[in-house]
Design an enzyme around this catalytic site. Structure first.
Site, PDB file in Angstrom:
ATOM      1  N   TYR A 102       8.192   0.949   1.424  1.00 48.19           N
ATOM      2  CA  TYR A 102       8.261   0.526   2.826  1.00 48.19           C
ATOM      3  C   TYR A 102       8.025  -0.972   2.876  1.00 48.19           C
ATOM      4  CZ  TYR A 102       6.850  -0.045   7.759  1.00 48.19           C
ATOM      5  OH  TYR A 102       6.733  -0.466   9.067  1.00 48.19           O
ATOM      6  N   ASP A 127       7.631  -7.423  -2.947  1.00 50.59           N
ATOM      7  CA  ASP A 127       6.931  -7.263  -1.670  1.00 50.59           C
ATOM      8  C   ASP A 127       5.459  -6.968  -1.987  1.00 50.59           C
ATOM      9  OD1 ASP A 127       7.236  -5.055   1.253  1.00 50.59           O
ATOM     10  OD2 ASP A 127       5.803  -6.606   0.678  1.00 50.59           O
ATOM     11  N   LYS A 182      -1.372  -8.940   5.301  1.00 51.23           N
ATOM     12  CA  LYS A 182      -2.657  -8.243   5.195  1.00 51.23           C
ATOM     13  C   LYS A 182      -3.809  -9.159   4.768  1.00 51.23           C
ATOM     14  CE  LYS A 182      -0.219  -3.903   4.306  1.00 51.23           C
ATOM     15  NZ  LYS A 182      -0.527  -2.965   5.402  1.00 51.23           N
TER      16      LYS A 182
HETATM   17  P1  KE4 Z   1       3.424  -5.208   8.776  1.00 52.01           P
HETATM   18  O1  KE4 Z   1       4.673  -5.593   9.538  1.00 52.01           O
HETATM   19  O2  KE4 Z   1       2.906  -3.851   9.175  1.00 52.01           O
HETATM   20  O3  KE4 Z   1       2.337  -6.296   8.824  1.00 52.01           O
HETATM   21  O4  KE4 Z   1       3.817  -5.133   7.211  1.00 52.01           O
HETATM   22  C1  KE4 Z   1       4.872  -4.295   6.832  1.00 52.01           C
HETATM   23  C2  KE4 Z   1       4.703  -3.957   5.362  1.00 52.01           C
HETATM   24  C3  KE4 Z   1       5.504  -4.610   4.447  1.00 52.01           C
HETATM   25  N1  KE4 Z   1       5.396  -4.361   3.120  1.00 52.01           N
HETATM   26  C4  KE4 Z   1       4.486  -3.470   2.655  1.00 52.01           C
HETATM   27  C5  KE4 Z   1       4.391  -3.225   1.181  1.00 52.01           C
HETATM   28  C6  KE4 Z   1       3.625  -2.776   3.556  1.00 52.01           C
HETATM   29  O5  KE4 Z   1       2.727  -1.894   3.075  1.00 52.01           O
HETATM   30  C7  KE4 Z   1       3.735  -3.026   4.937  1.00 52.01           C
HETATM   31  C8  KE4 Z   1       2.886  -2.306   5.956  1.00 52.01           C
HETATM   32  N2  KE4 Z   1       2.020  -1.297   5.458  1.00 52.01           N
HETATM   33  C9  KE4 Z   1       1.672  -0.242   6.380  1.00 52.01           C
HETATM   34  C10 KE4 Z   1       0.761   0.742   5.636  1.00 52.01           C
HETATM   35  N3  KE4 Z   1       1.491   1.640   4.862  1.00 52.01           N
HETATM   36  C11 KE4 Z   1       1.027  -0.775   7.617  1.00 52.01           C
HETATM   37  C12 KE4 Z   1       0.379   0.277   8.499  1.00 52.01           C
HETATM   38  C13 KE4 Z   1       1.181   0.530   9.753  1.00 52.01           C
HETATM   39  O6  KE4 Z   1       2.428   0.614   9.680  1.00 52.01           O
HETATM   40  O7  KE4 Z   1       0.531   0.664  10.803  1.00 52.01           O
END
Ligand code: KE4
Length: 428
Positions: free
Chosen positions: A144, A239, A267
């Site tokens: 993801y 990523d 993060k």
């Molecule tokens: P954000 O747009 O949520 O800040 O980041 C997206 C993203 C991009 N790449 C990786 C590897 C990620 O894990 C994420 C976001 N992670 C999720 C948890 N699995 C965020 C939690 C959520 O969607 O509320």
């Protein structure tokens, strides 16, 4: 354990906010319960609106590696606030955080700050397309990268190599440029690269997969991607939104010794405030507006409060022994839970990379999305709810990662392992 106020707030939230949450996974849908509404947090604990205290292994999905409300971060952000929340103008703080990221991450010579991981990956892909003049991208099932249209795509059916939308609202015309391979399978990548010779702008991969549960790269997988991209003129994007500054100060690329062309971050580099970033080779990054023609922008990019929280967090991570201590805590808790499962005669497949760990509810081994998807998600839900009742807050989905912070004490870890022992017996 009383959850009355959380449940009442959830009913109210659903009137004003779609699904009652501002990000879907928080709704606890896959574990079949109402979510906890958090009032405050400190160290490794969160306190919900009913006053219940939990040992927290979500850590805001990764950012809170030094623990919640670290005094050094709090004090610095308070001081920054007194100077102003946002200017929409450059500040020295952005140079400071950029230079810390560049010093830490092997692939990054220049970096652009944004406000989320989604913005980082969306922008990195646009830059890779602009740099190569190619349209197609390649991602992996089970990985993801945020919710940009090009990434909400799954493998086309059958022999079709083009992607199909994985969400309503994503036009088929967008999805068809996204190819999907299997994680840990260089064969699947080579097949797609051969079928799309000279047409692929970038391969984007989580160097440690954290969004199908925690799935480490197999020996040679990352090295193989590096070789393919070098040979084919494809931009390799790691990523590291989740793994960056998490599995090592220099991220997975430091841990495994494989250097991509670009890296996305998020993060931890915001210390809990909204920050994402994408960076890489100077020759690629200089194609970005205003030095180059690839457009990207953001009102709150480089926000002074967020930069401050990130700077203070990275200062704490640089302290001698930080990762060694975190490694020992993480090993104890992950191995303790796995041992508890064995003692209860309950088969799980346990994985860990640094302070990212996961218990897969399956008898088999997990190394990609198909093997992760075979897990017993109902059994996971029973385990999650039993652990919650024991005062341990895990990610509310089998397909997420648990995070250990520097604030988790031996007592918290012992409590977690004892709780797991009771919970595996309960659900067996
Ligand atoms: P954000 O747009 O949520 O800040 O980041 C997206 C993203 C991009 N790449 C990786 C590897 C990620 O894990 C994420 C976001 N992670 C999720 C948890 N699995 C965020 C939690 C959520 O969607 O509320």
């Amino acid at each position: 354990m009383n959850h009355e106020r959380s449940s009442a707030l959830f009913q109210q939230a659903k009137i004003f906010i779609p699904g009652g949450v501002n990000s879907p996974v928080r709704a606890f849908k896959s574990v079949g319960a109402d979510p906890l509404f958090v009032r405050k947090a400190a160290g490794c604990r969160i306190i919900d609106e009913d006053g219940n205290s939990f040992v927290d292994y979500v850590g805001s999905w990764g950012p809170m590696i030094v623990g919640h409300c670290h005094p050094q971060v709090i004090e610095a952000v308070k001081r920054a606030m007194e100077n102003g929340a946002s200017f929409g103008a450059p500040t020295e703080l952005e140079i400071i955080l950029a230079s810390m990221v560049i010093d830490a991450v092997p692939s990054i010579e220049m970096v652009r700050m944004v406000s989320s991981g989604t913005e980082a990956t969306m922008s990195a892909i646009r830059l890779a397309r602009g740099y190569t003049g190619r349209d197609k991208i390649l991602k992996f099932s089970g990985c993801y990268h945020g919710h940009a249209d090009a990434l909400l795509v799954k493998a086309g059916s059958g022999a079709a190599t083009f992607g199909v939308p994985d969400s309503p609202g994503v036009p088929a015309d967008f999805a068809k440029h996204t190819l999907t391979a299997e994680y840990n399978s260089l064969e699947s990548v080579n097949t797609l690269v051969a079928e799309n010779k000279g047409a692929i702008a970038c391969i984007i991969v989580e160097p440690v997969a954290g969004n199908m549960g925690t799935v480490p790269p197999r020996e040679g997988f990352l090295e193989g991607l590096r070789d393919i991209c070098t040979k084919e003129g494809i931009v390799l994007i790691f990523d590291e939104v989740m793994s960056g500054f998490r599995v090592a100060y220099g991220g997975a690329q430091e841990l495994y010794g494989v250097t991509p062309d670009m890296t996305t971050l998020g993060k931890i580099i915001g210390g809990g405030l909204p920050v994402g970033a994408f960076g890489g080779k100077r020759e690629i990054m200089e194609k970005l507006s205003p030095s180059g023609g690839v457009y990207q922008a953001g009102t709150l990019s480089g926000n002074p409060l967020a930069m401050t929280a990130g700077i203070e967090t990275l200062k704490l991570l640089k302290q001698p022994g930080f990762y060694a201590q975190l490694e020992e805590k993480s090993r104890q808790v992950a191995e303790g839970i796995a041992q508890a499962a064995r003692t209860a005669g309950y088969p799980i497949y346990s994985t860990r990379v640094g302070s990212m760990f996961c218990a897969f509810f399956t008898k088999g081994e997990v190394h990609d999305w198909p093997t992760a998807a075979a897990c017993d998600t109902k059994a996971f839900a029973r385990y999650f709810l039993a652990m919650l009742n024991e005062g341990v807050y895990l990610a509310p989905s089998q397909f997420e990662t648990a995070f250990v912070s520097a604030a988790h004490t031996d007592a918290d870890i012992e409590k977690t392992i004892a709780a797991a022992a009771r919970c595996f017996k309960l659900i067996a």
